[in-house]
Design an enzyme around this catalytic site. Sequence first.
Site, PDB file in Angstrom:
ATOM      1  N   ASP A   1      42.411  45.301  30.215  1.00 19.14           N
ATOM      2  CA  ASP A   1      43.053  44.559  31.298  1.00 19.14           C
ATOM      3  C   ASP A   1      44.266  43.771  30.821  1.00 19.14           C
ATOM      4  O   ASP A   1      44.548  43.694  29.628  1.00 19.14           O
ATOM      5  CB  ASP A   1      42.042  43.603  31.958  1.00 19.14           C
ATOM      6  CG  ASP A   1      41.126  42.933  30.930  1.00 19.14           C
ATOM      7  OD1 ASP A   1      41.575  42.713  29.789  1.00 19.14           O
ATOM      8  OD2 ASP A   1      39.969  42.641  31.258  1.00 19.14           O
TER       9      ASP A   1
ATOM     10  N   ASP B   1      29.146  35.834  34.897  1.00 23.87           N
ATOM     11  CA  ASP B   1      28.690  36.422  36.166  1.00 23.87           C
ATOM     12  C   ASP B   1      28.488  37.929  36.047  1.00 23.87           C
ATOM     13  O   ASP B   1      28.336  38.625  37.046  1.00 23.87           O
ATOM     14  CB  ASP B   1      29.666  36.101  37.299  1.00 23.87           C
ATOM     15  CG  ASP B   1      31.072  36.628  37.053  1.00 23.87           C
ATOM     16  OD1 ASP B   1      31.286  37.274  36.002  1.00 23.87           O
ATOM     17  OD2 ASP B   1      31.952  36.390  37.905  1.00 23.87           O
TER      18      ASP B   1
ATOM     19  N   HIS C   1      30.562  40.295  35.004  1.00 30.85           N
ATOM     20  CA  HIS C   1      31.679  41.223  35.220  1.00 30.85           C
ATOM     21  C   HIS C   1      32.145  41.782  33.883  1.00 30.85           C
ATOM     22  O   HIS C   1      32.125  41.112  32.864  1.00 30.85           O
ATOM     23  CB  HIS C   1      32.828  40.546  35.967  1.00 30.85           C
ATOM     24  CG  HIS C   1      33.624  39.562  35.154  1.00 30.85           C
ATOM     25  ND1 HIS C   1      33.454  38.201  35.237  1.00 30.85           N
ATOM     26  CD2 HIS C   1      34.607  39.759  34.243  1.00 30.85           C
ATOM     27  CE1 HIS C   1      34.299  37.598  34.427  1.00 30.85           C
ATOM     28  NE2 HIS C   1      35.011  38.525  33.794  1.00 30.85           N
TER      29      HIS C   1
ATOM     30  N   GLU D   1      35.090  42.039  39.012  1.00 31.67           N
ATOM     31  CA  GLU D   1      34.339  40.872  39.470  1.00 31.67           C
ATOM     32  C   GLU D   1      33.141  41.303  40.330  1.00 31.67           C
ATOM     33  O   GLU D   1      33.058  42.460  40.774  1.00 31.67           O
ATOM     34  CB  GLU D   1      35.255  39.972  40.293  1.00 31.67           C
ATOM     35  CG  GLU D   1      36.561  39.619  39.618  1.00 31.67           C
ATOM     36  CD  GLU D   1      36.448  38.466  38.631  1.00 31.67           C
ATOM     37  OE1 GLU D   1      37.434  37.783  38.417  1.00 31.67           O
ATOM     38  OE2 GLU D   1      35.350  38.256  38.059  1.00 31.67           O
TER      39      GLU D   1
END
Length: 342
Positions: A138, A207, A209, A214
Amino acid sequence: MRRIRGTRRGLLRAGVYIRVLRLRAPRAGRGRAGLLGAGRSGCSRVGGARGFTGLNFLSWKLCVTIMRLVILDNYDLASEWAAKYICNRIIQFRPGQDRYFTLGLPTGSTPLGCYKKLIEYHKNGDLSFKYVKTFNMDEYVGLPRNHPESYHSYMWNNFFKHIDIDPNNAHILDGNATDLQAECDAFEKKIKEAGGIDLFVGGIGPDGHIAFNEPGSSLVSRTRLKTLAMDTILANAKYFDGDLSKVPTMALTVGVGTVMDAREVMILITGAHKAFALYKAIEEGVNHMWTVSAFQQHPRTIFVCDEDATLELRVKTVKYFKGLMHVHNKLVDPLYSMKEGN
């Protein structure tokens, strides 16, 4: 997913889970040949056809799915284990001028220890990246490439400038491209032209991801533009002097489907703040709200974690996988890897 017992007990001891799919074989013969004749689809030939004879029966096709959880005492040991695994995979591949090893890479704090070890192996003369191509997961949108917190800067400062990789073979998404979707499409094309990813290394957020996929992201998603969740922005604020206004709110990211296409995936999970995410990844079902859980379904996944990250796992889960460390440690033994082609 069922565990097959009996004659396949050895596979279970090696941390191998066997998925059993019922498929109709139009013209299946007798015995073992008939069972294994019903399509292969990349599945290993496991077991025999005892009890099945005749034509047009519902045969069983056994698909071996390897999901390993490697538990080390602390972050440093987890980083070293991961680096040794990557090193051995590259050496075993025997890359050359017409045969490049393709490696997917993450950013963030978790892989830093792994990168330091890989640099050490390179400087010791044990590892070369001359015939390695890399694809990063990313990059932030709108952050200048030379900004100290861009992922271009991160990769070059923490890894690439310390090894012998050809800069043309280190691929990172351009978050300042005029046409962001075209940039994402071109990235997918470059991966395909390189022959796909041999080993994709990733980290996760608290979380669950992976990359910037996400919660709620499609599990078949491809490289694309993504709006960042507030939890991610808050987590990344520490890299921008705690000032939320400086944290980018959008990023380009590979998709879950992009990573799933890799021939092998290794996910690094360390720290107590990642413990619940590891629990969701290992002990619960596949859920798009915890995108890391998708890799339960990948045919070759290795989760590498430290003790702190196991705090939410069941005691029996931790004991089971710790009991397999003698098997897992063979994966970072160069002689074993070369001999077995593991």
